[in-house]
Every structure is written in C-alpha cells, then in structure tokens.
Write a protein that holds these residues in place. Structure first.
Motif, PDB file in Angstrom:
ATOM      1  N   GLN A 199     110.077  48.350 -17.038  1.00 62.31           N
ATOM      2  CA  GLN A 199     108.815  48.315 -17.770  1.00 62.31           C
ATOM      3  C   GLN A 199     108.444  46.904 -18.215  1.00 62.31           C
ATOM      4  O   GLN A 199     107.277  46.537 -18.269  1.00 62.31           O
ATOM      5  CB  GLN A 199     108.885  49.249 -18.976  1.00 62.31           C
ATOM      6  CG  GLN A 199     107.547  49.509 -19.638  1.00 62.31           C
ATOM      7  CD  GLN A 199     106.543  50.206 -18.700  1.00 62.31           C
ATOM      8  OE1 GLN A 199     106.924  51.060 -17.905  1.00 62.31           O
ATOM      9  NE2 GLN A 199     105.264  49.815 -18.778  1.00 62.31           N
ATOM     10  N   ASP A 200     109.454  46.087 -18.508  1.00 63.53           N
ATOM     11  CA  ASP A 200     109.180  44.711 -18.936  1.00 63.53           C
ATOM     12  C   ASP A 200     109.451  43.705 -17.806  1.00 63.53           C
ATOM     13  O   ASP A 200     109.566  42.508 -18.049  1.00 63.53           O
ATOM     14  CB  ASP A 200     110.023  44.349 -20.165  1.00 63.53           C
ATOM     15  CG  ASP A 200     111.528  44.456 -19.895  1.00 63.53           C
ATOM     16  OD1 ASP A 200     111.910  44.976 -18.818  1.00 63.53           O
ATOM     17  OD2 ASP A 200     112.329  44.000 -20.739  1.00 63.53           O
ATOM     18  N   LYS A 254     104.335  45.504 -15.193  1.00 61.35           N
ATOM     19  CA  LYS A 254     103.983  46.793 -15.802  1.00 61.35           C
ATOM     20  C   LYS A 254     103.481  46.610 -17.235  1.00 61.35           C
ATOM     21  O   LYS A 254     102.697  47.417 -17.723  1.00 61.35           O
ATOM     22  CB  LYS A 254     105.198  47.730 -15.771  1.00 61.35           C
ATOM     23  CG  LYS A 254     105.496  48.266 -14.377  1.00 61.35           C
ATOM     24  CD  LYS A 254     106.614  49.295 -14.402  1.00 61.35           C
ATOM     25  CE  LYS A 254     106.813  49.913 -13.026  1.00 61.35           C
ATOM     26  NZ  LYS A 254     107.942  50.863 -12.991  1.00 61.35           N
ATOM     27  N   THR A 255     103.959  45.557 -17.886  1.00 52.98           N
ATOM     28  CA  THR A 255     103.491  45.251 -19.236  1.00 52.98           C
ATOM     29  C   THR A 255     103.058  43.791 -19.248  1.00 52.98           C
ATOM     30  O   THR A 255     103.880  42.890 -19.383  1.00 52.98           O
ATOM     31  CB  THR A 255     104.601  45.481 -20.282  1.00 52.98           C
ATOM     32  OG1 THR A 255     105.111  46.811 -20.141  1.00 52.98           O
ATOM     33  CG2 THR A 255     104.066  45.284 -21.690  1.00 52.98           C
ATOM     34  N   ARG A 291      95.873  40.655 -20.367  1.00 58.37           N
ATOM     35  CA  ARG A 291      95.443  42.031 -20.149  1.00 58.37           C
ATOM     36  C   ARG A 291      93.931  42.088 -19.922  1.00 58.37           C
ATOM     37  O   ARG A 291      93.167  41.342 -20.525  1.00 58.37           O
ATOM     38  CB  ARG A 291      95.838  42.905 -21.334  1.00 58.37           C
ATOM     39  CG  ARG A 291      97.344  43.101 -21.433  1.00 58.37           C
ATOM     40  CD  ARG A 291      97.773  43.799 -22.702  1.00 58.37           C
ATOM     41  NE  ARG A 291      99.223  43.745 -22.839  1.00 58.37           N
ATOM     42  CZ  ARG A 291      99.885  44.018 -23.962  1.00 58.37           C
ATOM     43  NH1 ARG A 291      99.207  44.376 -25.053  1.00 58.37           N
ATOM     44  NH2 ARG A 291     101.201  43.942 -23.998  1.00 58.37           N
TER      45      ARG A 291
END
Length: 539
Positions: free
Chosen positions: A370-371, A427-428, A434
């Motif tokens: 995820q990171d 993913k992050t 963003r």
C-alpha cells in the motif's frame, strides 16, 4: 541481507609479498580479456548464444579461484591440511569440477565441462538448474579444439579476490559483457538487456530504501535488481557492514536468461536473491504459505514490449474453422471472455491478445504494498491506445494511481526503435501529488549513437531533478490535473500537454523591404561593373 561472503570477502591467503607476482586486474583489462573469448567462438555458434558459454566458463574459473583462495587462507589460519580445509569452505568445488582437472582434458572436453557443472549443482543446491542450462558436449557446435582454446584463454588471469582491483570488479565486467552481447547480437541479445541509463532512471524514480523487498517480474539478466541494490547502498542505513540491506526477488520466463541472472547475482555477491523460473503472467511464482501473492515495497520492470498471445492457456487449444477456400484456420480466442486470473490481478480490465503491456502493469500493481512505489518501462502506445487498454488506463487514472509518466527518447533499446515511456505508480500518493499526473518529456535527453541512442548520467540527473522538484518547466514538465486529462478522454500522449514546438518569428515587413532594396542596389552596381568590363574587352 543477500551477500555471499564466498565471492565478496573470502580472506586472502597469507602469501609472502615476494611470491605475489600477478598484477591486480583493472576493469579495462578484465573487460578486454573476457570479450576476446567471444572472438574464439565466432564461426562456431550464433553470436546471440555466446553469453551462455562464456558466462558459464567465467563462473567456473571465478568459483575455482576463490575456492582455492579460501582453502589457502584456512590452511594458513588454522594449520590444517588442504583436504580438511576443502571441507570447510562456504562454497564447495567437487574434485571433477576443479579447474586444474578440467583444463587438463584433451578430448571430449565438452562432456568434461558438462560433468563439472552438474557436480557443482549437486554440491551447491542454490545453483540447481543454473550451471547445466547450457550444454558444452555437442561437438557439432563446439569442437575440442575450440574448447581447448577457450580454457587456455580463461587460464591467463587469476580471478581471486586478491588479484582483482575490487571484489565487485567481476560483476561490473559481467554487466559490460551483457551490454556487448546485446550490441553484437542485435535484437536477440537485447531481449535480456535494458540499457544502464534507463535502469538508473527507473530506479531513481521509485527510490528504493533500506530493508526494502524489491521485485522484478521480468528480470532478464537481473540488471534492474542490482541497480536498485546499488542505489540502496548509498542511502542511510543502506549497508550493514559489507552487506547491502535489501532483499531481491525476480522471475524470468527464458531458462537461459534466468541462468544468466542467477550467475549475475552470484558474481555481484547476492547469494540469497530469490529468482524463479516461469511465465509471470500465467504462473507467478512468489507466493506465501496461503498461496497468495507476496507483496513488495518496490516493483520494477522492463517487460517485453507489446507481447502477443500472452495468456498461454487460451492459446493451447485454439478453435479452427474452414475458410471460404476450404482451408483450416485458427480462430483467435477472445481474451475478454477466456482469460481467468485466479489471483485477481486484472482488476482494471483484460488487455487484448496482441498487447500484454497492461497485463504486466496490473500484475506489478497487484503485488505492490500500500505504501510502495513501482516503475515500469512500456511502449509509447500505452499512453494513448484505445479499446480495452484505453479503458484500463482510464480506471487507473480515476483511481489516482498514476503518479507520473516520463517520455523517453527513441532508439534507446536493442529490440525496438520505437520510443517508450516510464510509468510511475503508487497506491498512496504523496498529498502534494494527489489529483494530478506529472508528465515529463525527456525525448531530447540522449547522446546520439550509430545504432542506439544513449541516456547518459547527465540526462538521468536532469530528469530526476525536474521530477523530484515537481514544478512546471516550459516545454519539459507539467503537473497536469486529472480534470484536464479527463477532458482529453484519458489520453496521456505527452505532446497533448507539453508543446515543444517553437513559435515562428514575427516578420518585420519594413525591415524586409529595406533589405530587398539594398540587395537590388547592390545587384544594379554589379551589373554596371560587368557591363564596363565587357566593353573594355570588346564584347
């Protein structure tokens, strides 16, 4: 930790200085010596196969020399017999695989070498399937005379650690040879080699860190994994003693290339690198005890561009039908309906039969933590092709997984002249990134070459500096909002967002008219002089 003390730091034997007469090998001498071995093979086998034979012999000589070096050190340190010392080495060379035995052979030398490699595999299980991937015993390919010349050539230099300028020297020379074989063999050689500049750039974009698990699903000869380890070695906490604080994983479909990657890891002192054989898309090998895919901190790859027929189960038993002439022809399977991935990797859509690019990308994304961060080199067409690929691209963008795209120069690769792009996914994403995609046009960052262009360190450094800064730079980099990309139908073709064209200079009509009048006056003056000259000579 994945270092092999046997190759990296076998203690040098206590030899009196007067006995040390062999000068230490530098990189240039070593590269030239190893490349000359290819000249011995010319005419016997195809140049694309040179690597298999030369790398095998290189490893055999290196392993023997370091084995003898370690034996000498144990004898000097502990005062034991050579026989006892030979049983106490980290990496064991059985009697039938000793260099002194092999080089004495005068007939059936290929068979002797095959038995030597099989014996090394038998006594060192981490090399199972590596040493015997290449067969030396076929006399139609390699005569005893050719093999004798090769063994004599390899016997010219010692490859003990004490005789190398640095223990890492052989790994560097090995990388040089891989590039040279790609140069020499053209497209076939280029299948397992990614140019060093491209590798450095991808690694710099994903920034691997100490303690990371780094994975390459199409690892080729292992260059991307090794460069990731080099990068980590320069980071805080990147080394523990002499060991680089990283775990390396990879998978390779081609058996011969997998064997080369294993040897490459050993020669760079990464004994515990977990490299496995097989088709990553159909049969991924890195799984946990629950048969779930392992997850990694960094994922990096340069998959084969636009591989077709990429789902083998769908190709095994194709339907056939008669055409209008009564001849049988295969019916192409509809991948959208026949591809079933038990690992759920193709979450964003099933790519078409003729283009595996987005299948590799989705596999990489599925095994990313995820990171984590991933970087993948894909053909330029993945930025704008429609159909199933366009739909996958749209979903990736809507999920805000694409951090950046770096457009590369054309003619960088040995197996294609088309330009490529590096996709960077996370993913992050960092908060500042963003809702945007960073697009960088590096198409002019290259040194022009005769056959291939080259991405040099200065080009890599400029790209990384601009990417890390993340600020708009005219005709080079733009931070593009997802809303703008959506307005462009999720097309990521960089030229849509970064205009490299140069505005035409405004025409100053009065100045142009003045210049024309000046030219007309000069023309009249010349005509007048010419007429006088003609009169003087009577014409």
């Amino acid at each position: 930790m994945s270092q092999l003390d046997f190759f990296a730091s076998a203690p040098a034997p206590a030899i009196p200085k007067s006995a040390t007469t062999v000068p230490q090998l530098d990189l240039k001498t070593l590269e030239s010596w190893l490349w000359d071995s290819a000249n011995i093979l010319r005419g016997s086998i195809d140049s694309s196969d040179f690597k298999n034979y030369i790398f095998g012999l290189l490893f055999l000589k290196r392993a023997n020399d370091v084995f003898e070096e370690e034996v000498d050190a144990i004898v000097a340190r502990d005062g034991v017999s050579r026989e006892d010392a030979e049983e106490d080495t980290y990496f064991h060379i059985p009697a039938e695989a000793r260099w002194v035995t092999v080089k004495k052979a005068t007939e059936n030398i290929g068979v002797v070498l095959d038995k030597a490699f099989a014996a090394i595999e038998r006594d060192n299980t981490q090399l199972e399937g590596v040493m015997t991937a290449t067969k030396f015993g076929d006399k139609e390919k390699l005569s005893d005379h050719t093999l004798q010349r090769l063994l004599s050539h390899f016997n010219r230099h010692s490859l003990r650690n004490a005789d190398l300028y640095t223990p890492d020297l052989l790994g560097d020379a090995y990388e040089y040879l891989i590039k040279q074989f790609a140069d020499d063999a053209g497209k076939k050689g280029g299948e397992f080699y990614t140019p060093r500049g491209v590798v450095k750039l991808v690694v710099g974009l994903i920034k691997p860190e100490a303690k990371n698990r780094v994975y390459d699903p199409t690892c080729g000869s292992g260059g991307m994994l090794i460069e990731a380890a080099r990068y980590i070695a320069q980071q805080p906490g990147g080394k523990v003693g002499n060991n680089i604080n990283v775990s390396l994983y990879g998978q390779e479909k081609n058996l011969g290339t997998w064997a080369i990657a294993k040897l490459n890891m050993l020669l760079h002192n990464f004994d515990s690198a977990d490299l496995r054989k097989g088709d990553t898309l159909v049969s991924p090998q890195h799984k946990n005890g629950d048969n779930e895919l392992m997850l990694f901190d960094r994922v990096i790859a340069n998959p084969p561009f636009s591989q077709d027929r990429w789902w083998t189960p769908a190709e095994v038993s194709q339907e056939k039908k008669l055409d209008k002439h009564g001849k049988e022809k295969e019916v192409a399977p509809n991948y959208a309906s026949v591809v079933v991935d038990n690992f759920g990797r193709l979450h964003y859509g099933i790519p078409p039969r003729g283009y595996a690019d987005m299948a590799f990308l989705q596999h990489m994304l599925a095994v990313l933590k995820q990171d984590g961060r991933m970087g993948v080199v894909l053909p330029h067409g993945t930025l704008f092709r429609g159909g199933a690929e366009g739909s996958i691209r749209q979903k990736l963008l809507e999920a805000d997984l694409v951090e950046g795209i770096v457009g590369l120069p054309s003619a960088l690769f040995y197996n294609t002249g088309i330009p490529a792009a590096i996709w960077v996914l996370a993913k992050t994403k960092a908060p500042a990134r963003r809702g945007n995609v960073l697009l960088l046009d590096a198409s002019q960052e290259f040194k022009e070459g005769k056959n291939q262009n080259e991405l040099e360190d200065r080009h890599v450094e400029r790209v990384l500096a601009a990417y890390n800064a993340g600020q708009d730079e005219d005709k080079y980099l733009r931070v593009v909002p997802l809303a703008e990309i959506k307005a462009n139908d999720y097309n990521l073709n960089i030229s849509r967002y970064i205009d490299r064209s140069t505005a035409a200079a405004a025409i100053d009509l009065p100045t142009v008219h003045a210049a024309l009048r000046e030219l007309e006056a000069k023309e009249a003056e010349i005509d007048e002089k010419l007429e006088r000259l003609l009169e003087e000579i009577g014409i």
